[in-house]
Design a protein around this motif. Sequence first.
Motif, PDB file in Angstrom:
ATOM      1  N   GLU A  71      65.842 -34.408  74.356  1.00 34.45           N
ATOM      2  CA  GLU A  71      66.247 -34.218  75.757  1.00 34.45           C
ATOM      3  C   GLU A  71      66.248 -35.567  76.495  1.00 34.45           C
ATOM      4  O   GLU A  71      67.147 -35.872  77.276  1.00 34.45           O
ATOM      5  CB  GLU A  71      65.272 -33.236  76.422  1.00 34.45           C
ATOM      6  CG  GLU A  71      65.906 -32.250  77.360  1.00 34.45           C
ATOM      7  CD  GLU A  71      66.958 -31.348  76.712  1.00 34.45           C
ATOM      8  OE1 GLU A  71      67.039 -31.295  75.479  1.00 34.45           O
ATOM      9  OE2 GLU A  71      67.721 -30.720  77.468  1.00 34.45           O
ATOM     10  N   TRP A  72      65.215 -36.361  76.232  1.00 38.67           N
ATOM     11  CA  TRP A  72      65.095 -37.683  76.870  1.00 38.67           C
ATOM     12  C   TRP A  72      66.300 -38.562  76.477  1.00 38.67           C
ATOM     13  O   TRP A  72      66.901 -39.228  77.336  1.00 38.67           O
ATOM     14  CB  TRP A  72      63.778 -38.332  76.426  1.00 38.67           C
ATOM     15  CG  TRP A  72      63.531 -39.714  76.979  1.00 38.67           C
ATOM     16  CD1 TRP A  72      62.981 -40.036  78.183  1.00 38.67           C
ATOM     17  CD2 TRP A  72      63.831 -40.965  76.334  1.00 38.67           C
ATOM     18  NE1 TRP A  72      62.915 -41.398  78.335  1.00 38.67           N
ATOM     19  CE2 TRP A  72      63.430 -41.997  77.210  1.00 38.67           C
ATOM     20  CE3 TRP A  72      64.392 -41.319  75.107  1.00 38.67           C
ATOM     21  CZ2 TRP A  72      63.575 -43.346  76.907  1.00 38.67           C
ATOM     22  CZ3 TRP A  72      64.538 -42.673  74.794  1.00 38.67           C
ATOM     23  CH2 TRP A  72      64.132 -43.670  75.690  1.00 38.67           C
ATOM     24  N   LEU A  73      66.654 -38.529  75.184  1.00 44.23           N
ATOM     25  CA  LEU A  73      67.794 -39.345  74.724  1.00 44.23           C
ATOM     26  C   LEU A  73      69.090 -38.915  75.415  1.00 44.23           C
ATOM     27  O   LEU A  73      69.926 -39.750  75.777  1.00 44.23           O
ATOM     28  CB  LEU A  73      67.948 -39.225  73.202  1.00 44.23           C
ATOM     29  CG  LEU A  73      67.022 -40.130  72.378  1.00 44.23           C
ATOM     30  CD1 LEU A  73      67.038 -39.709  70.907  1.00 44.23           C
ATOM     31  CD2 LEU A  73      67.429 -41.606  72.516  1.00 44.23           C
ATOM     32  N   ASN A  74      69.271 -37.615  75.606  1.00 40.63           N
ATOM     33  CA  ASN A  74      70.493 -37.156  76.266  1.00 40.63           C
ATOM     34  C   ASN A  74      70.543 -37.639  77.717  1.00 40.63           C
ATOM     35  O   ASN A  74      71.597 -38.047  78.210  1.00 40.63           O
ATOM     36  CB  ASN A  74      70.607 -35.630  76.195  1.00 40.63           C
ATOM     37  CG  ASN A  74      70.983 -35.186  74.781  1.00 40.63           C
ATOM     38  OD1 ASN A  74      71.570 -35.952  74.019  1.00 40.63           O
ATOM     39  ND2 ASN A  74      70.614 -33.968  74.427  1.00 40.63           N
ATOM     40  N   ALA A  75      69.407 -37.603  78.392  1.00 39.57           N
ATOM     41  CA  ALA A  75      69.362 -38.134  79.762  1.00 39.57           C
ATOM     42  C   ALA A  75      69.657 -39.634  79.750  1.00 39.57           C
ATOM     43  O   ALA A  75      70.386 -40.148  80.604  1.00 39.57           O
ATOM     44  CB  ALA A  75      67.991 -37.866  80.386  1.00 39.57           C
ATOM     45  N   GLN A  76      69.114 -40.349  78.765  1.00 41.52           N
ATOM     46  CA  GLN A  76      69.375 -41.796  78.664  1.00 41.52           C
ATOM     47  C   GLN A  76      70.844 -42.082  78.373  1.00 41.52           C
ATOM     48  O   GLN A  76      71.415 -43.034  78.897  1.00 41.52           O
ATOM     49  CB  GLN A  76      68.497 -42.411  77.557  1.00 41.52           C
ATOM     50  CG  GLN A  76      67.007 -42.314  77.816  1.00 41.52           C
ATOM     51  CD  GLN A  76      66.606 -43.038  79.088  1.00 41.52           C
ATOM     52  OE1 GLN A  76      66.652 -44.253  79.150  1.00 41.52           O
ATOM     53  NE2 GLN A  76      66.248 -42.281  80.113  1.00 41.52           N
ATOM     54  N   ALA A  77      71.449 -41.237  77.553  1.00 40.35           N
ATOM     55  CA  ALA A  77      72.864 -41.426  77.223  1.00 40.35           C
ATOM     56  C   ALA A  77      73.740 -41.140  78.447  1.00 40.35           C
ATOM     57  O   ALA A  77      74.692 -41.877  78.730  1.00 40.35           O
ATOM     58  CB  ALA A  77      73.253 -40.514  76.057  1.00 40.35           C
ATOM     59  N   ALA A  78      73.405 -40.096  79.194  1.00 36.78           N
ATOM     60  CA  ALA A  78      74.197 -39.761  80.387  1.00 36.78           C
ATOM     61  C   ALA A  78      74.103 -40.878  81.423  1.00 36.78           C
ATOM     62  O   ALA A  78      75.043 -41.115  82.184  1.00 36.78           O
ATOM     63  CB  ALA A  78      73.707 -38.443  80.981  1.00 36.78           C
TER      64      ALA A  78
END
Length: 359
Positions: A71-78
């Motif tokens: 989830e953290w990686l997806n927020a970082q990617a966005a």
Amino acid sequence: MTTTGPAVQVDVDKLMQFVFRAVDEVGATLNTALVVMGDRLGLYRALAGAGPLSPAELAERTGTAERYVREWLNAQAAGEYVTYDPDTGRYTLPPEQTVALTDPDSPAYLPGFFQIALGSVLDSPKIVEAAATGAGFGWHEHVHDVHEGCERFFRTGYNAHLMSEWLPALDDVVAKLERGAVVADVGCGHGASTILMAQAFPNSTFVGSDYHDGSIETARRQAQEAGVTARVRFETAPAGAYNGTGYDLVTMFDCLHDMGDPVGAARHVRRTLGPDGTWMIVEPKAGDRVEENLNPVGRAFYGFSTLLCTPASLSQDVGLALGAQAGEARIRDVVTAGGFTRFRRVAETPFNIVYEARP
Ligand SMILES: C[S@@+](CC[C@H](N)C(=O)[O-])C[C@H]1O[C@@H](n2cnc3c(N)ncnc32)[C@H](O)[C@@H]1O
């Protein structure tokens, strides 16, 4: 155009632009906590130079839980902190983000900036209460993230500019430091600036002081780790009453505007400086007029000023509350009221202005 009441006309396009800008800002606000999370759990450091990693691989390398990491990686990617490859399901930290998020020696190192912002937000309910009555809220009352984030953020600027630009911009100071000078670093916090100067000038001695005893304890520990205790001493003292006289150089890094009585502090500097001494004042970059500060740096500093600097000053005697965006004219007034006859701006960076005051 549409109308929401008898007097107010609203442009719906502008309204929606503002709403979508707010979406971005809420994402950025939450990202402050996510950057601190990535820093604390070692997620950025594990991504640094590792090439593309899946959430499971990153979780494995950091000893963390895959579901959170995904989830953290997806927020970082966005937020464009990492890139995402949909073909492989892997995430990469680009080289520039690697420097800014994992290299403490880079002037672009950012985790401390986020950490002090997070600490400020965590304490904001106390500031909401204080704003209703005009009460202050002292620097010492804040959560540790404010103190440690402050040190980590400002240290990068001192590393980058203090020896190479700021001290050389002062009249005759570097020569004195090389020969052997006595220096007071007032409002030194965790002592980052004091220790840096001590390492650069082995013939000089340094007294760091701050009114916050917790910060002074940290400064002492860090001086020990840096191996400079023979020439560096730290004391808990307010700026209007630190010990010693005959200093060749008094420094104040990003703290004059936090003080309740900066004029009283200026008078004490004047009393404790030697006749040919120099007072170096490092303050946040700011213009004299509000409209000069309506830019991203000014926005961040007005934010910190509302949550940290202004309440800190209001919590002390006098409570002048210069604010972090005081500007050169107000700093000059303070310095002149303290009995100094010479004052000039000697250097600046995107975040700081450096002033020299002489008796
Ligand atoms: C923004 S921090 C800067 C700390 C340090 N100079 C640095 O650059 O990392 C402001 C500092 O001013 C100190 N301070 C505030 N009021 C003070 C006062 N009246 N006398 C001495 N220190 C004070 C706070 O305790 C805090 O450490």
